[in-house]
Design a protein around this motif. Structure first.
Motif, PDB file in Angstrom:
ATOM      1  N   ILE A 205      30.931  42.911  41.725  1.00 33.54           N
ATOM      2  CA  ILE A 205      32.256  42.628  42.257  1.00 33.54           C
ATOM      3  C   ILE A 205      32.335  43.079  43.712  1.00 33.54           C
ATOM      4  N   THR A 206      32.829  42.221  44.581  1.00 28.31           N
ATOM      5  CA  THR A 206      32.926  42.528  46.009  1.00 28.31           C
ATOM      6  C   THR A 206      34.335  42.226  46.515  1.00 28.31           C
ATOM      7  N   GLU A 207      34.606  42.689  47.724  1.00 34.63           N
ATOM      8  CA  GLU A 207      35.901  42.387  48.340  1.00 34.63           C
ATOM      9  C   GLU A 207      36.072  40.885  48.525  1.00 34.63           C
ATOM     10  N   GLU A 208      34.966  40.208  48.772  1.00 31.89           N
ATOM     11  CA  GLU A 208      35.037  38.758  48.943  1.00 31.89           C
ATOM     12  C   GLU A 208      35.517  38.076  47.665  1.00 31.89           C
ATOM     13  N   ASP A 209      35.107  38.601  46.506  1.00 32.32           N
ATOM     14  CA  ASP A 209      35.562  38.030  45.235  1.00 32.32           C
ATOM     15  C   ASP A 209      37.084  38.127  45.121  1.00 32.32           C
ATOM     16  N   TRP A 210      37.625  39.275  45.504  1.00 33.90           N
ATOM     17  CA  TRP A 210      39.077  39.453  45.427  1.00 33.90           C
ATOM     18  C   TRP A 210      39.784  38.538  46.432  1.00 33.90           C
ATOM     19  N   ARG A 211      39.201  38.372  47.608  1.00 35.11           N
ATOM     20  CA  ARG A 211      39.812  37.476  48.601  1.00 35.11           C
ATOM     21  C   ARG A 211      39.803  36.033  48.095  1.00 35.11           C
ATOM     22  N   ASN A 212      38.703  35.641  47.487  1.00 37.73           N
ATOM     23  CA  ASN A 212      38.635  34.281  46.939  1.00 37.73           C
ATOM     24  C   ASN A 212      39.655  34.083  45.831  1.00 37.73           C
ATOM     25  N   ARG A 213      39.852  35.107  45.031  1.00 33.98           N
ATOM     26  CA  ARG A 213      40.824  35.017  43.930  1.00 33.98           C
ATOM     27  C   ARG A 213      42.230  34.773  44.469  1.00 33.98           C
ATOM     28  N   ALA A 214      42.533  35.382  45.611  1.00 30.37           N
ATOM     29  CA  ALA A 214      43.860  35.211  46.206  1.00 30.37           C
ATOM     30  C   ALA A 214      44.088  33.766  46.658  1.00 30.37           C
ATOM     31  N   LYS A 215      42.992  33.006  46.800  1.00 34.22           N
ATOM     32  CA  LYS A 215      43.095  31.608  47.226  1.00 34.22           C
ATOM     33  C   LYS A 215      42.833  30.651  46.065  1.00 34.22           C
ATOM     34  N   TRP A 216      43.113  31.104  44.856  1.00 34.31           N
ATOM     35  CA  TRP A 216      42.836  30.305  43.655  1.00 34.31           C
ATOM     36  C   TRP A 216      43.404  28.894  43.769  1.00 34.31           C
ATOM     37  N   GLY A 217      44.647  28.782  44.204  1.00 34.58           N
ATOM     38  CA  GLY A 217      45.285  27.467  44.293  1.00 34.58           C
ATOM     39  C   GLY A 217      44.563  26.537  45.255  1.00 34.58           C
ATOM     40  N   ASP A 218      44.144  27.079  46.409  1.00 33.75           N
ATOM     41  CA  ASP A 218      43.415  26.262  47.381  1.00 33.75           C
ATOM     42  C   ASP A 218      42.079  25.809  46.806  1.00 33.75           C
ATOM     43  N   TYR A 219      41.405  26.719  46.123  1.00 36.69           N
ATOM     44  CA  TYR A 219      40.107  26.364  45.545  1.00 36.69           C
ATOM     45  C   TYR A 219      40.261  25.352  44.412  1.00 36.69           C
ATOM     46  N   GLU A 220      41.290  25.498  43.620  1.00 42.19           N
ATOM     47  CA  GLU A 220      41.488  24.543  42.521  1.00 42.19           C
ATOM     48  C   GLU A 220      41.713  23.139  43.070  1.00 42.19           C
ATOM     49  N   THR A 221      42.512  23.044  44.136  1.00 44.55           N
ATOM     50  CA  THR A 221      42.717  21.741  44.778  1.00 44.55           C
ATOM     51  C   THR A 221      41.393  21.170  45.279  1.00 44.55           C
TER      52      THR A 221
END
Length: 496
Positions: free
Chosen positions: A433-449
């Motif tokens: 687990i890294t800080e990048e993983d948490w940052r990516n999680r915060a952009k879940w909606g953008d990634y899902e799109t």
């Protein structure tokens, strides 16, 4: 039909540069400017046998800084090279940004024009591969300059006789060269048709008569200088290096796909059933791997998915079933500085499996339309054009005979949070687990799109997306094994 020879050979711009020395000095200046601007250049030399390709290349490079170019003599492919898609060896030799690759013979040699036979049905696929390759390069900002060195039948025969009259050069005249001269008219007509099909505004053919080599070299310099000056001007204005695009689309079109929101993530499997089915599936995969090797069919397994969706565990259950001499797992991270200096697909062409072998990609070329898109590592134009580039890339793989299996491992946001928290609270798993993983999680909606658009635009019949329900890891592992086995068995049935 467009007769490229009859439109007249090109001549040097004598009103601009009055001597070879001036041309050489200017080309040296432009090489440095192209280097500073980061524009890669590909120069192709084709021509009749004995038309002077070696001489022309020698004259070209004597004005260049040797640290910024490399010459590739593309002879017949080796047995090893034949075990890969035909265009791979040309991808491997592309220059980094700002540098120059000079090809003595090129990808056009995949079409045999020695005897002048008419283009055959299988040549259509080769022409498509040629146009696709040049389209990928010019769209990415490569300057592509193609020369064909032209001599008459009489001049060619005269040069052959001269070479054969000297013991030290007689070996250079092969039987196939003599046959080309005997079939000169037929070869001429075939080349006209081939050039007609591949003469594009973004990568045009330049026909140079080499009856007089001094005039020919002046002409060559003039053409390269004009092309480089134009490219630099375009770049300085913030425009595409190649304003014209090569209009080519993938022969395959996306089919109906499923949105992530419609995936049923409640599917599970019991421990007892998992153990029993896992062994049976792994045993079957082991048998199929050997059959793929025997029939020389490459297998490419591509993994994408949410962070913590279980890619690592999934891959381990596959590799446990395989002979380690026949597969490679390729974890794909951020591109290296060297990789950033080339077309985004270059690092994947360099990692393709040879026939009969398996490559498992942990993350893939889809990074272009996912993380690079979301994080702004490429422009909107670049990630939007990448969908079709990827479709063509995968088509070239399946056209070569590869089985391409693409998995998206899908979990919901709640399950990801549970797994992130477990990793963070378990010392032996904290490295996952890294800080990048948490940052990516915060952009879940953008990634899902982005994922939904990726699947919609690249879910092709030859390389379809398979969405794996992964809230239950064991179910996901069985499902991926089943899908791989089903696709292999389908291919083997076709090959029988």
């Amino acid at each position: 039909m467009f007769d490229i020879f009859d439109r007249g050979v090109e001549e040097a711009k004598r009103d601009v540069y009055s001597s070879q020395e001036e041309l050489e000095v200017r080309l040296g200046e432009l090489q440095r400017e192209m280097k500073a601007a980061g524009i890669p250049t590909v120069v192709v030399f084709e021509g009749w046998s004995a038309s002077g390709k070696g001489t022309m290349i020698g004259r070209l490079i004597r004005s260049l800084d040797p640290r910024g170019f490399k010459v590739y003599s593309m002879t017949k492919p080796t047995d090893e090279e034949r075990r890969y898609p035909v265009m791979r060896r040309y991808w491997l030799n592309l220059p980094t940004n700002g540098n120059i690759s000079v090809f003595d013979r090129s990808w056009y040699r995949c079409i045999d024009f020695k005897e002048g036979k008419k283009l055959k049905d299988d040549d259509e696929a080769k022409i498509y591969n040629i146009l696709d390759f040049e389209s990928q390069l010019t769209a990415e900002g490569y300057l592509v300059i193609k020369f064909f060195l032209h001599i008459s039948s009489e001049e060619q025969k005269k040069r052959f006789n001269k070479l054969k009259s000297v013991k030290s050069t007689a070996w250079r005249v092969k039987k196939s060269d003599i046959k080309q001269n005997e079939n000169y008219v037929k070869v001429y007509r075939m080349l006209c048709e081939l050039f007609d099909r591949t003469n594009t505004p973004a990568a045009p053919w330049h026909i140079i008569s080499t009856s007089d080599k001094d005039t020919a070299s002046l002409t060559m310099y003039s053409i390269i200088i004009s092309a480089m000056e134009r490219a630099l001007e375009q770049k300085s204005r913030g425009l595409r290096v190649n304003p014209e695009a090569i209009d080519i689309k993938s022969p395959t079109r996306p089919q109906v796909s499923v949105s992530l929101s419609d995936v049923d993530l409640s599917l599970k499997v019991s421990d007892g059933e998992y153990k029993k089915r896992l062994k049976n599936l792994q045993d079957r995969l082991f048998v199929l791997q050997n059959e793929l090797y025997r029939r020389k069919i490459p297998l490419i397994i591509a993994y994408e998915g949410w962070d913590a969706a279980g890619k690592g565990g999934n891959i381990r259950r596959i590799t446990q079933a395989l002979d380690p001499r026949g597969y490679e797992v390729l974890p794909i991270g951020s591109p290296t500085p060297d990789e950033k200096q080339r077309h985004f697909l270059w690092r994947f062409w360099t990692r393709l499996p040879k026939d009969g072998h398996t490559a498992i990609f942990d993350r893939t070329w889809y990074g272009r339309v996912l993380v690079e898109r979301i994080e702004g590592f490429c422009t909107k134009d670049e990630w939007q054009q990448a969908y079709d580039e990827i479709n063509r890339f995968e088509y070239s793989l399946t056209d070569f005979g590869a089985i391409v299996v693409k998995f998206w491992l899908h979990i919901d946001s709640d399950e990801q949070l549970v797994r992130f928290t477990a990793r963070q609270n378990t010392p032996s798993k904290q490295w996952k687990i890294t800080e990048e993983d948490w940052r990516n999680r915060a952009k879940w909606g953008d990634y899902e799109t982005a994922v939904n658009e990726m699947i919609e635009k690249t879910n092709t019949p030859n390389a379809p997306w398979i969405i794996i329900e992964s809230n239950d890891k064991k179910y996901a592992r069985l499902r991926t094994l089943e899908e791989i086995i089903a696709l292999i068995e389908k291919r083997l049935a076709i090959k029988d």
